[in-house]
Scaffold this motif. Structure first.
Motif, PDB file in Angstrom:
ATOM      1  N   GLY A 112       5.537  -1.701   0.246  1.00  0.00           N
ATOM      2  CA  GLY A 112       5.062  -0.328   0.312  1.00  0.00           C
ATOM      3  C   GLY A 112       5.882   0.717  -0.398  1.00  0.00           C
ATOM      4  N   HIS A 113       5.744   1.960   0.065  1.00  0.00           N
ATOM      5  CA  HIS A 113       6.202   3.137  -0.648  1.00  0.00           C
ATOM      6  C   HIS A 113       7.712   3.369  -0.589  1.00  0.00           C
ATOM      7  CE1 HIS A 113       2.058   3.817  -1.056  1.00  0.00           C
ATOM      8  NE2 HIS A 113       1.838   4.457   0.078  1.00  0.00           N
ATOM      9  N   VAL A 114       8.429   2.598   0.220  1.00  0.00           N
ATOM     10  CA  VAL A 114       9.881   2.731   0.299  1.00  0.00           C
ATOM     11  C   VAL A 114      10.564   1.434  -0.126  1.00  0.00           C
ATOM     12  CG1 VAL A 114      11.874   3.179   1.793  1.00  0.00           C
ATOM     13  CG2 VAL A 114       9.745   4.470   2.120  1.00  0.00           C
ATOM     14  N   PHE A 115      10.189   0.328   0.503  1.00  0.00           N
ATOM     15  CA  PHE A 115      10.875  -0.936   0.277  1.00  0.00           C
ATOM     16  C   PHE A 115      10.188  -1.838  -0.744  1.00  0.00           C
ATOM     17  CE2 PHE A 115      12.040   0.314   4.646  1.00  0.00           C
ATOM     18  CZ  PHE A 115      13.411   0.415   4.478  1.00  0.00           C
ATOM     19  N   GLY A 116       9.046  -1.422  -1.266  1.00  0.00           N
ATOM     20  CA  GLY A 116       8.365  -2.224  -2.273  1.00  0.00           C
ATOM     21  C   GLY A 116       9.246  -2.450  -3.487  1.00  0.00           C
ATOM     22  N   PRO A 117       9.162  -3.613  -4.127  1.00  0.00           N
ATOM     23  CA  PRO A 117      10.023  -3.895  -5.286  1.00  0.00           C
ATOM     24  C   PRO A 117       9.849  -2.915  -6.434  1.00  0.00           C
ATOM     25  CG  PRO A 117       8.938  -5.899  -4.505  1.00  0.00           C
ATOM     26  CD  PRO A 117       8.307  -4.756  -3.771  1.00  0.00           C
ATOM     27  N   HIS A 118       8.654  -2.347  -6.573  1.00  0.00           N
ATOM     28  CA  HIS A 118       8.436  -1.360  -7.632  1.00  0.00           C
ATOM     29  C   HIS A 118       9.177  -0.063  -7.360  1.00  0.00           C
ATOM     30  CE1 HIS A 118       5.611  -0.795  -4.423  1.00  0.00           C
ATOM     31  NE2 HIS A 118       5.140   0.328  -4.910  1.00  0.00           N
TER      32      HIS A 118
ATOM     33  N   GLU B 237      -0.138  13.472  -1.528  1.00  0.00           N
ATOM     34  CA  GLU B 237       0.564  13.603  -0.252  1.00  0.00           C
ATOM     35  C   GLU B 237       2.073  13.578  -0.499  1.00  0.00           C
ATOM     36  OE1 GLU B 237       1.822  13.986   3.414  1.00  0.00           O
ATOM     37  OE2 GLU B 237      -0.274  14.225   2.814  1.00  0.00           O
ATOM     38  N   ALA B 238       2.741  14.644  -0.106  1.00  0.00           N
ATOM     39  CA  ALA B 238       4.171  14.792  -0.402  1.00  0.00           C
ATOM     40  C   ALA B 238       5.002  13.665   0.180  1.00  0.00           C
ATOM     41  CB  ALA B 238       4.667  16.138   0.116  1.00  0.00           C
ATOM     42  N   SER B 239       4.595  13.132   1.328  1.00  0.00           N
ATOM     43  CA  SER B 239       5.391  12.090   1.974  1.00  0.00           C
ATOM     44  C   SER B 239       5.505  10.834   1.120  1.00  0.00           C
ATOM     45  CB  SER B 239       4.785  11.733   3.337  1.00  0.00           C
ATOM     46  OG  SER B 239       3.495  11.173   3.189  1.00  0.00           O
ATOM     47  N   ILE B 240       4.490  10.564   0.282  1.00  0.00           N
ATOM     48  CA  ILE B 240       4.543   9.399  -0.602  1.00  0.00           C
ATOM     49  C   ILE B 240       5.703   9.543  -1.582  1.00  0.00           C
ATOM     50  CG2 ILE B 240       3.284   8.082  -2.345  1.00  0.00           C
ATOM     51  CD1 ILE B 240       2.139   7.900   0.485  1.00  0.00           C
ATOM     52  N   TRP B 241       5.833  10.727  -2.162  1.00  0.00           N
ATOM     53  CA  TRP B 241       6.901  10.972  -3.121  1.00  0.00           C
ATOM     54  C   TRP B 241       8.269  10.959  -2.461  1.00  0.00           C
ATOM     55  CZ3 TRP B 241       5.526  10.648  -8.034  1.00  0.00           C
ATOM     56  CH2 TRP B 241       4.192  10.907  -8.373  1.00  0.00           C
ATOM     57  N   ILE B 242       8.353  11.513  -1.276  1.00  0.00           N
ATOM     58  CA  ILE B 242       9.628  11.520  -0.552  1.00  0.00           C
ATOM     59  C   ILE B 242      10.062  10.087  -0.246  1.00  0.00           C
ATOM     60  CG2 ILE B 242      10.753  12.166   1.615  1.00  0.00           C
ATOM     61  CD1 ILE B 242       8.932  14.681   1.603  1.00  0.00           C
ATOM     62  N   GLY B 243       9.098   9.275   0.240  1.00  0.00           N
ATOM     63  CA  GLY B 243       9.409   7.877   0.534  1.00  0.00           C
ATOM     64  C   GLY B 243       9.850   7.123  -0.704  1.00  0.00           C
ATOM     65  N   ALA B 244       9.162   7.348  -1.836  1.00  0.00           N
ATOM     66  CA  ALA B 244       9.495   6.639  -3.066  1.00  0.00           C
ATOM     67  C   ALA B 244      10.877   7.042  -3.586  1.00  0.00           C
ATOM     68  CB  ALA B 244       8.433   6.903  -4.128  1.00  0.00           C
ATOM     69  N   PHE B 245      11.197   8.322  -3.504  1.00  0.00           N
ATOM     70  CA  PHE B 245      12.527   8.760  -3.941  1.00  0.00           C
ATOM     71  C   PHE B 245      13.600   8.120  -3.066  1.00  0.00           C
ATOM     72  CE2 PHE B 245      16.263  11.451  -3.910  1.00  0.00           C
ATOM     73  CZ  PHE B 245      16.472  11.684  -5.252  1.00  0.00           C
ATOM     74  N   ALA B 246      13.372   8.136  -1.762  1.00  0.00           N
ATOM     75  CA  ALA B 246      14.347   7.545  -0.842  1.00  0.00           C
ATOM     76  C   ALA B 246      14.498   6.053  -1.095  1.00  0.00           C
ATOM     77  CB  ALA B 246      13.913   7.798   0.604  1.00  0.00           C
ATOM     78  N   GLY B 247      13.378   5.372  -1.333  1.00  0.00           N
ATOM     79  CA  GLY B 247      13.437   3.938  -1.575  1.00  0.00           C
ATOM     80  C   GLY B 247      14.174   3.596  -2.855  1.00  0.00           C
ATOM     81  N   GLY B 248      13.941   4.366  -3.915  1.00  0.00           N
ATOM     82  CA  GLY B 248      14.651   4.127  -5.159  1.00  0.00           C
ATOM     83  C   GLY B 248      16.141   4.377  -5.025  1.00  0.00           C
ATOM     84  N   ALA B 249      16.505   5.437  -4.319  1.00  0.00           N
ATOM     85  CA  ALA B 249      17.921   5.727  -4.083  1.00  0.00           C
ATOM     86  C   ALA B 249      18.561   4.646  -3.220  1.00  0.00           C
ATOM     87  CB  ALA B 249      18.064   7.093  -3.421  1.00  0.00           C
TER      88      ALA B 249
ATOM     89  N   GLY C 299       7.919   4.446 -10.123  1.00  0.00           N
ATOM     90  CA  GLY C 299       7.346   3.214  -9.593  1.00  0.00           C
ATOM     91  C   GLY C 299       6.087   3.438  -8.795  1.00  0.00           C
ATOM     92  N   ILE C 300       6.095   4.417  -7.907  1.00  0.00           N
ATOM     93  CA  ILE C 300       4.908   4.643  -7.079  1.00  0.00           C
ATOM     94  C   ILE C 300       3.758   5.168  -7.922  1.00  0.00           C
ATOM     95  CG2 ILE C 300       5.456   7.023  -6.362  1.00  0.00           C
ATOM     96  CD1 ILE C 300       3.929   4.239  -4.184  1.00  0.00           C
ATOM     97  N   ALA C 301       4.054   5.982  -8.927  1.00  0.00           N
ATOM     98  CA  ALA C 301       2.997   6.529  -9.773  1.00  0.00           C
ATOM     99  C   ALA C 301       2.293   5.424 -10.558  1.00  0.00           C
ATOM    100  CB  ALA C 301       3.579   7.571 -10.721  1.00  0.00           C
ATOM    101  N   VAL C 302       3.063   4.540 -11.190  1.00  0.00           N
ATOM    102  CA  VAL C 302       2.465   3.466 -11.990  1.00  0.00           C
ATOM    103  C   VAL C 302       1.709   2.492 -11.102  1.00  0.00           C
ATOM    104  CG1 VAL C 302       2.955   1.527 -13.529  1.00  0.00           C
ATOM    105  CG2 VAL C 302       4.207   3.680 -13.802  1.00  0.00           C
ATOM    106  N   GLU C 303       2.300   2.130  -9.985  1.00  0.00           N
ATOM    107  CA  GLU C 303       1.660   1.151  -9.088  1.00  0.00           C
ATOM    108  C   GLU C 303       0.339   1.660  -8.536  1.00  0.00           C
ATOM    109  OE1 GLU C 303       0.788  -0.313  -4.996  1.00  0.00           O
ATOM    110  OE2 GLU C 303       1.792   1.577  -5.448  1.00  0.00           O
ATOM    111  N   GLN C 304       0.314   2.896  -8.076  1.00  0.00           N
ATOM    112  CA  GLN C 304      -0.919   3.434  -7.510  1.00  0.00           C
ATOM    113  C   GLN C 304      -1.991   3.638  -8.575  1.00  0.00           C
ATOM    114  OE1 GLN C 304      -2.034   4.139  -4.301  1.00  0.00           O
ATOM    115  NE2 GLN C 304      -0.273   2.862  -3.754  1.00  0.00           N
ATOM    116  N   LEU C 305      -1.584   4.007  -9.773  1.00  0.00           N
ATOM    117  CA  LEU C 305      -2.542   4.157 -10.860  1.00  0.00           C
ATOM    118  C   LEU C 305      -3.199   2.816 -11.174  1.00  0.00           C
ATOM    119  CD1 LEU C 305      -3.741   6.081 -13.014  1.00  0.00           C
ATOM    120  CD2 LEU C 305      -1.889   5.349 -14.528  1.00  0.00           C
ATOM    121  N   SER C 306      -2.392   1.782 -11.334  1.00  0.00           N
ATOM    122  CA  SER C 306      -2.922   0.457 -11.632  1.00  0.00           C
ATOM    123  C   SER C 306      -3.806  -0.061 -10.503  1.00  0.00           C
ATOM    124  CB  SER C 306      -1.769  -0.519 -11.884  1.00  0.00           C
ATOM    125  OG  SER C 306      -2.244  -1.829 -12.113  1.00  0.00           O
TER     126      SER C 306
END
Length: 374
Positions: A80-86, A25-37, A138-145
């Motif tokens: 979660g996918h934006v504010f999560g520490p990962h 789902e593209a929104s997961i990646w968008i959220g993770a990029f925004a959260g990291g930035a 971060g989101i890739a590793v967390e969801q995989l684990s």
């Protein structure tokens, strides 16, 4: 097909197919990029403090029963996918490593500037892009684990993997060169020993090939403990006992495994504001509340249905273990390196994996929230 991210966020357990479904789902990646930035812009530590505030609000809502049905609530948003520490914290830490390498940081921090996770990096496009890129990692590793049912907290796993990656990518040593008598020796710090390095021009380069703005490399401390106010073994054990008992009691009264963690994380606002000797306890309080709820839960396991008093003893005991694990890992991976690799995250990996294994072995009736144990 659109994946409901708020449902997938706290879905402990699953398979590789679940990983693919969520990350497809593209929104997961968008959220993770925004959260990291976002974490890069405001600083890793301020971002983590916001995580704590969200977790407090969400835990309180769950306690009084006002969290909406079918959603993760604010606890899920905080993790979660934006504010999560990962995402936000790890992205901010990676951006600090990059910014120090580029000579952008002259923050006045006592240690190498790449470790200054409380420093807001502002709006430089390249810095924010680095934070965003590590949010994606971060989101890739967390969801995989999480979805492979590995019985460990997937968020700190992602934080630690991210830290080692940013050290490797930006040319820092993975551990660093220990001074004194070895990895565990904090004597060089206590004596104020500095590195004997040669300055080059307006910037200085250490044995890791990293830069630290205009500071002379000879001025860098040879050993940099994660918390100068919290590194002596007896002191660490005592704060572990106290914080573990306190969070166990909070779990006893509220049933929440996360309220103590949220309070500890949010309290780091005082540390970020420069309050001296302020302790860091979120790896401890999460341990105390988790083990209390695990051993007092009903079930057929060896440690099930214990009394609240015994449960509190377990909370204090695991609090000590968590605190000492954080100190041990900081002496190995943080004190001799030049970027921030998070000792609390490493401590949570250690004790949460231990709890997960005890569940698998039939010793505990539940891991409370650890993937594959509920």
């Amino acid at each position: 097909m659109v994946v409901e991210p708020v449902v997938a966020l706290q879905a402990f357990g699953g398979s590789l197919a679940d990983v693919t479904a969520v990350l497809g789902e593209a929104s997961i990646w968008i959220g993770a990029f925004a959260g990291g930035a976002f974490g890069a812009a405001i600083g890793a530590l301020p971002a983590f403090i916001l995580t704590g505030l969200l977790v407090i609000a969400g835990a309180a809502a769950n306690i009084v029963g006002v969290a909406p049905e079918g959603t993760v609530g604010l606890v899920g948003v905080g993790f979660g996918h934006v504010f999560g520490p990962h995402i936000s914290f790890a992205g901010g830490a990676a951006a600090a490593a990059y910014a120090a390498k580029r000579g952008y940081m002259e923050s006045g921090f006592d240690f190498h500037n790449a470790k200054d996770i409380g420093f807001a990096l502002g709006t430089k496009p390249d810095v924010l892009a680095v934070g965003g890129a590590f949010g994606l990692l971060g989101i890739a590793v967390e969801q995989l684990s999480r979805n492979l049912l590995i019985p460990v907290d997937p968020i700190p796993v992602s934080i630690v993997v991210s830290a080692f990656v940013h050290r490797a990518v930006f040319g820092y040593a993975l551990i660093g060169k220990p001074q004194g008598s070895g990895l565990l020796d904090m004597g060089p710090f206590e004596r104020g020993d500095t590195l004997a390095a040669t300055a080059t021009g307006s910037t200085s380069v250490d044995d890791n090939g990293t830069e630290n703005g205009g500071e002379s490399a000879s001025e860098w401390l040879a050993t940099e403990p994660w918390l100068p106010q919290q590194y002596k073994w007896a002191n660490v054990a005592m704060i572990g006992l106290a914080a573990g008992l306190a969070s166990g009691y909070l779990a006893f009264r509220t049933g929440s495994p996360f309220l103590g963690f949220g309070l500890s994380a949010a309290s780091l606002l005082f540390l970020n504001l420069g309050i001296e000797r302020f302790p860091v306890t979120h790896h401890i309080t999460l341990a105390g509340s988790t083990i209390f709820l695990a051993v007092t839960a009903s079930g057929e396991a060896a440690l099930a249905g214990l009394s609240p008093t015994v449960g509190l003893l377990f909370a204090g005991g695991l609090g000590v273990v968590a605190a000492l694990a954080g100190e041990l890992t900081q002496r190995i991976f943080y004190a001799h390196g030049r970027t921030h690799i998070d000792p609390p995250a490493m401590a949570i990996i250690i004790w949460s994996f231990g709890v997960g294994l005890l569940y698998v072995a039939g010793v505990l009736p539940t891991g409370v929230w650890i993937p594959g144990t509920v």
